[in-house]
Design an enzyme around this catalytic site. Structure first.
Site, short mmCIF file in Angstrom:
data_model
loop_
_atom_site.label_atom_id
_atom_site.label_comp_id
_atom_site.label_asym_id
_atom_site.label_seq_id
_atom_site.Cartn_x
_atom_site.Cartn_y
_atom_site.Cartn_z
N ILE A 71 -15.62 13.68 -22.17
CA ILE A 71 -16.34 14.93 -22.44
C ILE A 71 -15.85 15.91 -21.39
O ILE A 71 -15.87 15.60 -20.19
CB ILE A 71 -17.87 14.79 -22.34
CG1 ILE A 71 -18.40 13.86 -23.43
CG2 ILE A 71 -18.54 16.17 -22.44
CD1 ILE A 71 -19.90 13.68 -23.42
N ALA A 72 -15.37 17.06 -21.83
CA ALA A 72 -14.88 18.06 -20.89
C ALA A 72 -15.15 19.46 -21.43
O ALA A 72 -14.97 19.71 -22.62
CB ALA A 72 -13.39 17.88 -20.64
N GLU A 105 -19.14 5.58 -19.01
CA GLU A 105 -19.04 5.45 -17.57
C GLU A 105 -18.88 6.85 -17.00
O GLU A 105 -18.21 7.69 -17.59
CB GLU A 105 -17.82 4.62 -17.15
CG GLU A 105 -17.90 3.15 -17.50
CD GLU A 105 -17.30 2.83 -18.85
OE1 GLU A 105 -17.47 1.69 -19.31
OE2 GLU A 105 -16.67 3.71 -19.47
N ASN A 110 -20.69 12.42 -9.82
CA ASN A 110 -20.76 13.50 -10.81
C ASN A 110 -22.22 13.71 -11.24
O ASN A 110 -22.62 13.38 -12.35
CB ASN A 110 -19.87 13.19 -12.00
CG ASN A 110 -19.67 14.38 -12.91
OD1 ASN A 110 -20.39 15.37 -12.82
ND2 ASN A 110 -18.69 14.28 -13.79
N TYR A 117 -26.52 13.58 -19.08
CA TYR A 117 -26.74 12.37 -19.89
C TYR A 117 -28.19 11.90 -19.81
O TYR A 117 -28.77 11.49 -20.82
CB TYR A 117 -25.78 11.25 -19.45
CG TYR A 117 -24.32 11.64 -19.52
CD1 TYR A 117 -23.81 12.33 -20.63
CD2 TYR A 117 -23.45 11.37 -18.49
CE1 TYR A 117 -22.49 12.71 -20.68
CE2 TYR A 117 -22.11 11.73 -18.54
CZ TYR A 117 -21.64 12.41 -19.64
OH TYR A 117 -20.32 12.78 -19.70
#
Length: 146
Positions: A71-72, A105, A110, A117
């Site tokens: 995811i970016a 993961e 982060n 999440y």
């Protein structure tokens, strides 16, 4: 106009640019191409802001589970809710496919991603010691049961 669309081969160059901006160990263009063209388990999406690719996300569908691979969000599009939109879109796809859970993961450091999440119901279920080759940092294993 913001929308989520499937990722296609024609998007790889721009997605690769996002990879390089967001990750210390970016996936190669070839890895991205293989995900789109050759990996039958892969599901990848983009979020568009007008004609610009603001971010992308991907997961593998393995049996009855989704495993988020990437995811970016491009740095210039951060803070606009695109990360939330991508995570929510992956969860919706899991529900559509009647998957039982989704996992990922994330780097222990982060906290922005971990908070994102957690907001969607992912729980810390373990640690992969020294998971990241570039720094030796641990990864937090997170799961969400659907």
């Amino acid at each position: 106009m913001v929308k989520v669309i499937p990722m296609e081969k024609k998007h790889i160059n721009k997605v690769y640019e996002i990879e390089k901006l967001c990750f210390s160990m970016p996936w190669s263009k070839e890895s991205l191409r293989k995900e789109i063209e050759e990996n039958d388990l892969a599901y990848y999406i983009l979020v568009l802001d007008g004609d610009d690719i603001a971010g992308y996300a991907g997961m593998w569908i393995i049996l009855d589970e989704g495993h988020i691979t990437n995811i970016a969000v491009h740095p210039k599009f951060r803070g606009k809710g695109f990360g939330e939109l991508l995570v929510n879109s992956l969860i919706k796809e899991c529900k559509k496919r009647k998957l039982t859970s989704i996992t990922l993961e994330v780097r222990k450091s982060n906290t922005i991603a971990i908070n994102l999440y957690t907001k969607f119901g992912f729980k810390n279920k373990g640690v992969r010691k020294r998971y990241y080759e570039d720094t030796g940092e641990d990864a937090i294993i997170m799961w969400k049961y659907i």
